[in-house]
Design a protein around this motif. Structure first.
Motif, PDB file in Angstrom:
ATOM      1  N   UNK A  13       6.465  64.878 131.365  1.00  0.00           N
ATOM      2  CA  UNK A  13       7.034  65.099 132.699  1.00  0.00           C
ATOM      3  C   UNK A  13       8.536  65.333 132.588  1.00  0.00           C
ATOM      4  N   UNK A  14       9.221  64.521 131.787  1.00  0.00           N
ATOM      5  CA  UNK A  14      10.667  64.698 131.620  1.00  0.00           C
ATOM      6  C   UNK A  14      10.972  66.072 131.017  1.00  0.00           C
ATOM      7  N   UNK A  15      10.257  66.460 129.978  1.00  0.00           N
ATOM      8  CA  UNK A  15      10.480  67.768 129.347  1.00  0.00           C
ATOM      9  C   UNK A  15      10.260  68.900 130.344  1.00  0.00           C
ATOM     10  N   UNK A  16       9.216  68.793 131.127  1.00  0.00           N
ATOM     11  CA  UNK A  16       8.915  69.819 132.130  1.00  0.00           C
ATOM     12  C   UNK A  16      10.022  69.885 133.190  1.00  0.00           C
ATOM     13  N   UNK A  17      10.462  68.747 133.670  1.00  0.00           N
ATOM     14  CA  UNK A  17      11.518  68.727 134.685  1.00  0.00           C
ATOM     15  C   UNK A  17      12.829  69.299 134.152  1.00  0.00           C
TER      16      UNK A  17
END
Length: 181
Positions: A13-17
């Motif tokens: 999720x962090x990488x995507x954001x």
């Protein structure tokens, strides 16, 4: 398995954001610094080289701490390992901020030039680095994680950092030499 699974989901999720923000953000040099180098790109190359050296030191330190080098680790090594890891993380955030803020996530044609595959690989894996940091922090802090989780999380973060450094600073140093001040 709940701890590793939760950590990998949170990291994804962090990488995507980070990637989404980087793509939708309008790049600007406002709010960036060169640290005395000719431009932001040269500064990022120099600092990324330091990050690469620190990352290699992290692997050597971890192997030494866990007795994999065949020589006893000195008592100060644990603290030095944590300190150098923290410095590497802070520098990665600093460089990541400058990458996102000044350049954004570039695909297709930018300023009349086709973005090379190397650049796109660099951008995708750079976003993944920040997800891997989340995974590594969970692995270090969790008391319920399985024994394999910390070395896997550390290895993943190391591999991503090295590929990101090689697809940016490594490429630049090979093509243009050390950045000028």
């Amino acid at each position: 398995m709940a701890v590793p699974l939760g950590a990998f989901v949170a990291g994804a999720v962090v990488a995507l954001l980070v990637g989404v923000f980087s793509k939708v953000h309008d790049p600007t040099l406002d709010g960036t610094t060169t640290l005395g180098f000719k431009d932001v790109r040269d500064m990022k190359v120099a600092v990324s080289t330091v990050i690469g050296v620190l990352a290699v030191g992290q692997v050597v330190g971890a192997l030494w701490l866990y007795g994999k080098l065949g020589i006893r680790a000195p008592s100060w090594l644990g603290m030095a390992h944590r300190a150098s890891g923290s410095i590497a993380l802070l520098l990665a955030v600093f460089v990541g901020y400058h990458c996102i803020w000044a350049f954004g996530f570039q695909t297709g044609t930018v300023h009349g030039y086709e973005v090379p595959v190397r650049g796109i690989v660099h951008e995708v894996l750079a976003c993944a680095v920040f997800g891997a940091v989340v995974v590594k922090v969970v692995a270090v802090r969790s008391k319920r994680a399985p024994g394999w989780f910390l070395p896997v999380a550390g290895g993943l973060l190391f591999a991503l950092l090295i590929v990101v450094v090689l697809t940016s600073a490594g490429w630049y140093l090979d093509a243009k030499g050390w950045p000028s001040r």
